[in-house]
Design a protein around this motif. Structure first.
Motif, short mmCIF file in Angstrom:
data_model
loop_
_atom_site.label_atom_id
_atom_site.label_comp_id
_atom_site.label_asym_id
_atom_site.label_seq_id
_atom_site.Cartn_x
_atom_site.Cartn_y
_atom_site.Cartn_z
N HIS A 1 65.26 40.85 38.82
CA HIS A 1 66.54 40.88 38.11
C HIS A 1 67.47 39.78 38.63
CE1 HIS A 1 69.85 43.68 36.33
NE2 HIS A 1 70.00 42.43 35.94
N MET A 2 67.57 39.70 39.95
CA MET A 2 68.45 38.68 40.55
C MET A 2 67.94 37.28 40.24
SD MET A 2 70.92 40.30 41.91
CE MET A 2 71.65 38.95 42.81
N ALA A 3 66.61 37.10 40.22
CA ALA A 3 66.06 35.77 39.92
C ALA A 3 66.42 35.36 38.50
CB ALA A 3 64.54 35.80 40.10
N ALA A 4 66.36 36.30 37.56
CA ALA A 4 66.72 35.99 36.16
C ALA A 4 68.19 35.61 36.07
CB ALA A 4 66.41 37.18 35.27
N LEU A 5 69.05 36.34 36.78
CA LEU A 5 70.48 36.01 36.77
C LEU A 5 70.76 34.67 37.45
CD1 LEU A 5 72.05 39.51 37.50
CD2 LEU A 5 71.91 38.33 35.30
N LYS B 1 68.73 32.09 37.60
CA LYS B 1 68.29 31.03 36.69
C LYS B 1 69.33 30.80 35.61
CE LYS B 1 64.46 29.72 33.68
NZ LYS B 1 63.15 30.13 33.11
N SER B 2 69.90 31.88 35.07
CA SER B 2 70.93 31.74 34.04
C SER B 2 72.18 31.08 34.62
CB SER B 2 71.28 33.13 33.48
OG SER B 2 72.32 33.04 32.54
N VAL C 1 71.48 36.75 29.62
CA VAL C 1 70.41 37.60 30.17
C VAL C 1 70.82 39.08 30.05
CG1 VAL C 1 69.07 38.20 32.21
CG2 VAL C 1 69.71 35.81 31.77
N ARG C 2 70.03 39.82 29.32
CA ARG C 2 70.26 41.27 29.19
C ARG C 2 69.10 42.00 29.85
NH1 ARG C 2 74.24 42.96 25.90
NH2 ARG C 2 75.22 41.44 24.51
#
Length: 532
Positions: free
Chosen positions: A182-186, A188-189, A236-237
């Motif tokens: 989750h943190m990696a996706a945030l 990257k965004s 990112v959702r």
């Protein structure tokens, strides 16, 4: 003064003061007294005492005084009234009674006393001494055995704690893994937005400088990039995971943790029997029951043999009327044909397996879901029990339908086309294990609600046609158990009914003669220990 027939250490004391060793004897009162007490004893003028040295004590009979007539001694014995009497008594209330010399009666009684003393000293007392020693030994063994039970319980508890800790750590590790993703996706965004944000700041500065320069050439060649930035980057959702704890079924946890058999305390007659002197001369002694004749708690008759034999029992088809089922020859060594991942966790082990075909198998565990899997572990279908509790046992009928027992609502249920139908509903009994016979009958093991009885019922459809509970002596065939009564049942090639009695540590085999009133066959004691 020492007694001539006793040990030299036994000093006889004065009967009066109980302190000083005796020296004298009063023949009238028949008591032994010391020198200090002689004077006090002679002061009693109500009797004519005759005190002599103890060594001169006469061995003549010491007749007792008559309680009714003064200065009279009881030299006779009334056999009718069973009391010593004096000569005056004979002329009074004992007139016409059968009399004999009191010494004759004393001689007979003395012989009885000697026999009783010999039996007490040589037989009974050593037996009680041995029993006391045995009880003490048993108490020491009990402490060891209960210590082992406690240790086994602690070990099982440690295993459960380790398994639960492992599951908790796995869940926590998975949570950390999801949080990291989750943190990696945030992140990257955030990097993408920061990059565009930096570029926008530079473009704004360039445009302001272009306007201030009034450079016709640069202004003429300007191309707008606003369309490029009007399309905002994707947001990112992420759906946050949630934890849904299952309701803990305490009863199922107790059964899964392990079974502790109940404590049974019973009294048992001993093999010791001895005829008394009176019994030898008058009446024969009725022999005690042997150890085998004393009913143990496991074989205590619940009904008399006459009551059992009088019960109406419908017999099954004869062996000639049943088509034999072809049986494949046994392998010399076992062969693993498939290893199936069933998808159950440690605390939900598989309880029962029943083959639908060579490539499909039904399984059930300690949950309310029954699964049909192929040999590759692929889930073909699943059925949840009607009551919501886990099934105790499952089996497959000749038509390919599934039968399962539900002890919680006391039913045997048929699953046909994914529809559940209760074919048998019991009152006062809980169904346990089940099997299909060669004659397409249904055999069900069951325990009473109070956990004190166990039996096997044969059903043809939904009709009970036979009850198997007692042997030909009226004793229970199967041990009762309230909470974890695993009695797997099957019919062998000889059409015998075989039940593995977990609590008794035995396989009880009932043949056709037994079902028709013949004898019961079961394992010997050594085989029971091996099978347990």
């Amino acid at each position: 003064m020492l007694h001539p027939r006793r040990s030299a250490q036994d000093v006889l004391l004065c009967d009066s003061c109980q302190i000083v060793p005796l020296q004298s004897h009063c023949e009238l009162c028949n008591i032994n007294i010391c020198t200090n007490c002689v004077g006090k004893h002679l002061l009693d003028s109500s009797r004519k005492h005759r005190v002599i040295p103890f060594k001169e004590k006469s061995s003549n009979p010491n007749y007792s005084e008559c309680p009714k007539h003064a200065n009279k001694h009881c030299e006779l014995y009334c056999e009718e009234c069973d009391v010593p009497v004096c000569s005056t008594c004979v002329l009074d209330e004992h007139r016409g009674h059968i009399l004999c010399d009191v010494l004759k009666n004393v001689s007979s009684k003395t012989e009885v006393i000697q026999n009783d003393l010999e039996e007490l000293e040589c037989r009974i007392y050593p037996l009680f001494e041995q029993m006391a020693s045995g009880v003490q030994t048993e108490k020491n063994e009990i402490k060891i055995n209960y210590g082992k039970l406690t240790t086994a319980t602690d070990q099982q508890g440690e295993i459960w704690h380790r398994e639960i800790t492992t599951i908790v750590n796995q869940r926590k590790a998975y949570i950390v893994e999801m949080e990291t993703k989750h943190m990696a996706a945030l992140d990257k965004s955030t990097d993408e937005i920061t990059h565009v944000f930096t570029e926008l700041k530079q473009i704004i500065l360039n445009l302001k400088a272009l306007l201030e320069s009034n450079d016709i050439s640069l202004i003429s060649t300007y191309e707008s990039r606003n369309n490029e930035f009007r399309k905002l980057p994707h947001k990112v959702r992420v759906t946050l995971p949630s934890f849904s704890p299952q309701i803990i079924n305490t009863d199922q946890l107790r059964e899964m943790f392990g079974c502790l058999s109940s404590l049974s305390i019973n009294k048992e007659e001993h093999d010791y029997t001895m005829k008394s002197a009176e019994a030898v001369s008058s009446h024969p002694v009725k022999p005690m029951k042997s150890r085998e004749a004393v009913s143990s708690p496991l074989v205590k008759p619940m009904q008399s043999p006459e009551a059992v034999s009088s019960l109406p029992v419908k017999l099954i088809k004869s062996p000639e009327a049943v088509t034999p089922v072809p049986v494949n020859p046994l392998l010399d060594e076992p062969r693993v044909t498939a290893t199936i991942d069933i998808g159950y966790e440690v605390l939900t082990p598989v309880r029962n397996v029943s083959c639908l075909s060579e490539n499909e198998v039904w399984i059930c565990g300690n949950n309310n879901c029954m699964k049909l899997l192929d040999l590759q572990g692929k889930l073909l279908t699943s059925i949840r029990t009607k009551s919501g509790y886990w099934p105790w046992d499952i089996t497959v009928t000749r038509d390919g339908d599934v039968l399962y027992t539900d002890p919680y609502n006391k039913t045997v249920n048929l699953v046909k086309n994914k529809q559940i139908q209760s074919v048998i509903t019991l009152q006062g009994w809980r169904p346990r294990n089940v099997c299909i016979t060669s004659s397409d009958d249904l055999l069900v093991t069951m325990d009473s609600d109070d956990g004190k009885q166990s039996k096997v019922i044969r059903y043809s459809g939904s009709t009970d046609t036979q009850t198997i509970q007692f042997d030909d002596k009226g004793r229970p065939l199967y041990s009762p158990e309230r909470y974890s009564s695993n009695k797997y049942i099957s019919e062998n090639r000889n059409l015998d009914i075989c039940v593995s009695d977990w609590k008794a540590g035995a396989v009880v085999v009932v043949n056709q003669r037994m079902r028709k009133g013949g004898k019961q066959y079961s394992l010997s004691s050594s085989e029971r220990e091996c099978s347990g």
